[in-house]
Enzyme design. Structure first.
Site, PDB file in Angstrom:
ATOM      1  N   TYR A   1       0.811  -1.212   0.000  1.00 57.08           N
ATOM      2  CA  TYR A   1       0.000   0.000   0.000  1.00 57.08           C
ATOM      3  C   TYR A   1       0.849   1.268   0.000  1.00 57.08           C
ATOM      4  CZ  TYR A   1      -3.702  -3.209   1.632  1.00 57.08           C
ATOM      5  OH  TYR A   1      -4.582  -4.239   1.782  1.00 57.08           O
TER       6      TYR A   1
ATOM      7  N   HIS B   1       0.913 -11.530   2.239  1.00 57.10           N
ATOM      8  CA  HIS B   1      -0.141 -10.848   1.493  1.00 57.10           C
ATOM      9  C   HIS B   1      -0.808 -11.730   0.436  1.00 57.10           C
ATOM     10  CE1 HIS B   1      -1.263  -6.457   0.280  1.00 57.10           C
ATOM     11  NE2 HIS B   1      -2.297  -7.257   0.155  1.00 57.10           N
TER      12      HIS B   1
ATOM     13  N   GLN C   1      -6.860 -13.421   5.820  1.00 60.40           N
ATOM     14  CA  GLN C   1      -7.544 -12.233   5.321  1.00 60.40           C
ATOM     15  C   GLN C   1      -7.881 -12.446   3.850  1.00 60.40           C
ATOM     16  OE1 GLN C   1      -6.297  -7.793   4.166  1.00 60.40           O
ATOM     17  NE2 GLN C   1      -6.027  -8.187   6.346  1.00 60.40           N
TER      18      GLN C   1
ATOM     19  N   LYS D   1     -22.046  -3.089  -6.196  1.00 56.31           N
ATOM     20  CA  LYS D   1     -23.343  -3.720  -5.972  1.00 56.31           C
ATOM     21  C   LYS D   1     -24.277  -2.821  -5.153  1.00 56.31           C
ATOM     22  CE  LYS D   1     -22.174  -7.725  -7.860  1.00 56.31           C
ATOM     23  NZ  LYS D   1     -22.844  -8.285  -9.053  1.00 56.31           N
TER      24      LYS D   1
END
Length: 289
Positions: A55, A113, A167, A209
């Site tokens: 990030y 990750h 995650q 959505k």
């Protein structure tokens, strides 16, 4: 009365370290915007911030935590490493650099990750994280985007198993996703069997959505926004959602999910939206070797 609160935590294996059930994702948040987002989240009651080396904002996350005035042990900070560096020692130096960038002493959770580096790369990264944990620079270590076969493979080499969490996220290519349209029941079921908590990155489905008729209908019945329903849905599924925003008002709104409960019939309506892989909005790495 809704049974969750913003102060709720989940115990992470194997040492029952508490992680706040709701966190702020900071993917794409750069510079002062990232510091502002972290500060806003902590000010309105969040105690969980999710970052990553990829990030490019670990420095800003650390600044936001330091500037908050909160004690270090009051904020749960996660970061992640994307790729192995060539050896356990070099990967260890890479993960240790995150601690140095953040200037908060340690992180609460360090994740791999992606499983995309292959069997040898995954083993190298896990060994580096085990060393980081042994040295007291992270309280817990876990994985991100791992499929069932990746977790089974870990049992062959991991000194520390199970990982503290998996995650399942969606942000760039090579990502898994978790939301009503793509529920990934195989990996969720396996993690539950192994006692591995699930974190859900991008529970808001990148707003793609937001106008779904079924979601809008549930939101109207609950008197909440579609985003709040999606976050509440994740909570009621037992996941740890990480909604991402840089807007202080939206950050606060995303935490306003504790004064209602989605009824069973409406939860089923959302469950029935599952489309398997067709519901994914990016490529997923579950077949990574």
């Amino acid at each position: 009365m809704a049974k969750y609160t913003l102060q709720d935590t989940v115990s992470l294996p194997p040492n029952s370290i508490p992680i706040p059930r709701l966190g702020l994702g900071v993917f794409m948040a750069k510079g002062s915007k990232c510091v502002t987002a972290v500060s806003a989240a902590l000010k309105c009651g969040y105690r969980h911030i999710d970052s990553a080396q990829y990030y490019g904002n670990e420095v800003e996350v650390g600044q936001g935590v330091r500037d908050s005035g909160l004690k270090r042990d009051e904020v749960f900070v996660t970061t992640k490493i994307m790729s192995p560096a060539g050896s356990v020692e070099e990967s260890y130096a890479t993960v240790k650099s995150s601690i140095e960038k953040m200037q908060i002493g340690y992180v609460d959770c360090f994740l791999i990750h992606t499983p995309g580096s292959g069997p040898q790369g995954r083993r190298e990264l896990w060994s580096a994280l085990e060393k980081l944990q042994k040295d007291g620079l992270t309280k817990t270590i876990g994985v991100s985007n791992y499929g069932v076969h990746h977790l089974k493979e870990m049992k062959e080499y991991a000194k520390s198993y199970p990982p503290c969490l998996n995650q399942i996220e969606q942000d760039i290519a090579d990502r898994r996703q978790l939301h009503p349209w793509f529920q990934q029941r195989d990996i969720v079921s396996y993690c539950e069997q192994e006692g591995i908590p699930i974190e859900a990155y991008c529970p808001l489905v990148r707003q793609e959505k937001a106008d779904d008729a079924n979601l809008v209908d549930v939101a109207k019945k609950c008197g909440k926004t579609p985003n709040q329903v999606l976050i509440r849905y994740a909570l009621q599924k037992g996941w740890i959602p990480l909604p991402k925003s840089e807007n202080p008002e939206r950050i606060a709104s995303n935490a306003d999910v504790y004064d209602f409960e989605i009824p069973k019939a409406e939860m089923k309506k959302l469950d029935d939206l599952d489309q398997g892989r067709q519901g994914a909005i990016t490529w997923t790495p579950q077949l990574s070797l």
